[in-house]
Structure formats: C-alpha cells, structure tokens
Write a protein that holds these residues in place. Structure first.
Motif, PDB file in Angstrom:
ATOM      1  N   HIS A   1       0.962  -1.200   0.048  1.00  0.00           N
ATOM      2  CA  HIS A   1      -0.002  -0.062  -0.144  1.00  0.00           C
ATOM      3  C   HIS A   1       1.060   1.275  -0.088  1.00  0.00           C
ATOM      4  CE1 HIS A   1      -3.598  -2.446   1.743  1.00  0.00           C
ATOM      5  NE2 HIS A   1      -3.341  -2.774   0.307  1.00  0.00           N
ATOM      6  N   ASP A   2       1.591   1.304  -1.124  1.00  0.00           N
ATOM      7  CA  ASP A   2       2.320   2.663  -1.435  1.00  0.00           C
ATOM      8  C   ASP A   2       1.547   3.860  -1.393  1.00  0.00           C
ATOM      9  OD1 ASP A   2       3.440   4.441  -3.718  1.00  0.00           O
ATOM     10  OD2 ASP A   2       5.344   3.085  -2.724  1.00  0.00           O
ATOM     11  N   PRO A   3       2.104   5.011  -1.208  1.00  0.00           N
ATOM     12  CA  PRO A   3       1.124   6.198  -1.316  1.00  0.00           C
ATOM     13  C   PRO A   3       1.057   6.512  -2.591  1.00  0.00           C
ATOM     14  CG  PRO A   3       3.188   6.506   0.372  1.00  0.00           C
ATOM     15  CD  PRO A   3       3.431   5.114  -0.331  1.00  0.00           C
TER      16      PRO A   3
ATOM     17  N   LEU B   1      -2.983   7.072  -3.644  1.00  0.00           N
ATOM     18  CA  LEU B   1      -3.279   8.373  -4.598  1.00  0.00           C
ATOM     19  C   LEU B   1      -4.281   8.079  -5.679  1.00  0.00           C
ATOM     20  CD1 LEU B   1      -3.282  11.494  -4.674  1.00  0.00           C
ATOM     21  CD2 LEU B   1      -1.011  11.138  -5.634  1.00  0.00           C
TER      22      LEU B   1
ATOM     23  N   TYR C   1       3.588   4.686  -9.815  1.00  0.00           N
ATOM     24  CA  TYR C   1       3.565   3.499  -9.121  1.00  0.00           C
ATOM     25  C   TYR C   1       3.999   2.504  -9.863  1.00  0.00           C
ATOM     26  CZ  TYR C   1       1.574  -0.191  -6.402  1.00  0.00           C
ATOM     27  OH  TYR C   1       1.358  -1.435  -5.511  1.00  0.00           O
TER      28      TYR C   1
END
Length: 141
Positions: free
Chosen positions: A74-76, A80, A137
């Motif tokens: 769950h990368d920013p 986003l 991402y």
C-alpha cells in the motif's frame, strides 16, 4: 505472462483518462451546441450510447484498483491513484448521473448544465491524478 497489478492499474487508469478527456473535450461541448428543439433527442441518445461505455470503463478501473490494493504494497502512490479513481467515480454517481437524470426528465437547464460541467471537471481531475499516480507507482514498483 500475466500482467502485474500495477500495470493493470496503469492500463485501466489510462483508459479512464482517455475516456474522460473525450467526454470533457468532445462530448459535452457537442451537447451544448444542440438546439433547444433537438435537446431531448440528443440527450437521450447520449445517455443510451455512453452508459455501456461508462459501465465498462469504470468496471475495469474498479477491478484494477481492487486488484492493486489486494496485491499491495500500500504505497502512497497506489493510494493516491485509487483516491483519484474514487473521486471520479463519486462525482459520476453522486452528481453527474443525477444531473443527467434531471436533464432527461426536466429538459435543458443552465443550472443543471453548470452542475454537470463542474462534476465533469472533478472527474477529469480525478482521472488525471489516478493515471499520473498509477504511472509513478508502476515505474517505482
């Protein structure tokens, strides 16, 4: 070879952005040029034509967002991207869809058309954020 979740999200986000750009730059301006006499027919035809495309695009986007969230991490940038998609979907469901419904029932209205264009701006912004974050991402993953 299977498509990784970040790449699927990027593909769906780009499809969505392309669709939204077309609606904003081509479809809605064309609707504003329709005469009063042709409004009901043109708006009804628009609804019949665009609804299956909206369902397909938003369905693919939702599936890609859910897949990427389930796959993690769950990368920013992932969060986003999904937030941009969510904003676009909410603007469609809560504002644009009901405005189209009222335009279909009540006829052309400058107030409803402004409301629709504002919702469309939110959708375009959301689609852009979704696609830009999905690209970042995918490139960092």
């Amino acid at each position: 070879m299977a498509l990784p979740a970040p790449d699927a999200l990027l593909a769906a986000a780009c499809l969505h952005l392309g669709f939204q750009l077309t609606v904003t730059a081509v479809v809605y301006p064309a609707l504003t040029e329709v005469s009063e006499a042709d409004w009901a027919r043109a708006h009804s035809a628009h609804g019949r034509r665009v609804t299956p495309v909206v369902a397909l695009v938003y369905g693919l986007l939702a599936a890609a967002c859910l897949w990427a969230l389930a796959a993690g991490p769950h990368d920013p940038l992932l969060l986003l991207s999904t937030a941009g998609a969510g904003c676009a979907a909410l603007a469609t469901a809560l504002v644009a869809g009901p405005a189209h419904g009222r335009l279909g029932r009540e006829g052309r209205s400058p107030g409803l058309e402004r409301r629709l264009r504002r919702a469309d701006g939110v959708r375009l912004d959301g689609a852009f954020v979704c696609a830009a974050a999905a690209l970042a991402y995918a490139l960092t993953g």
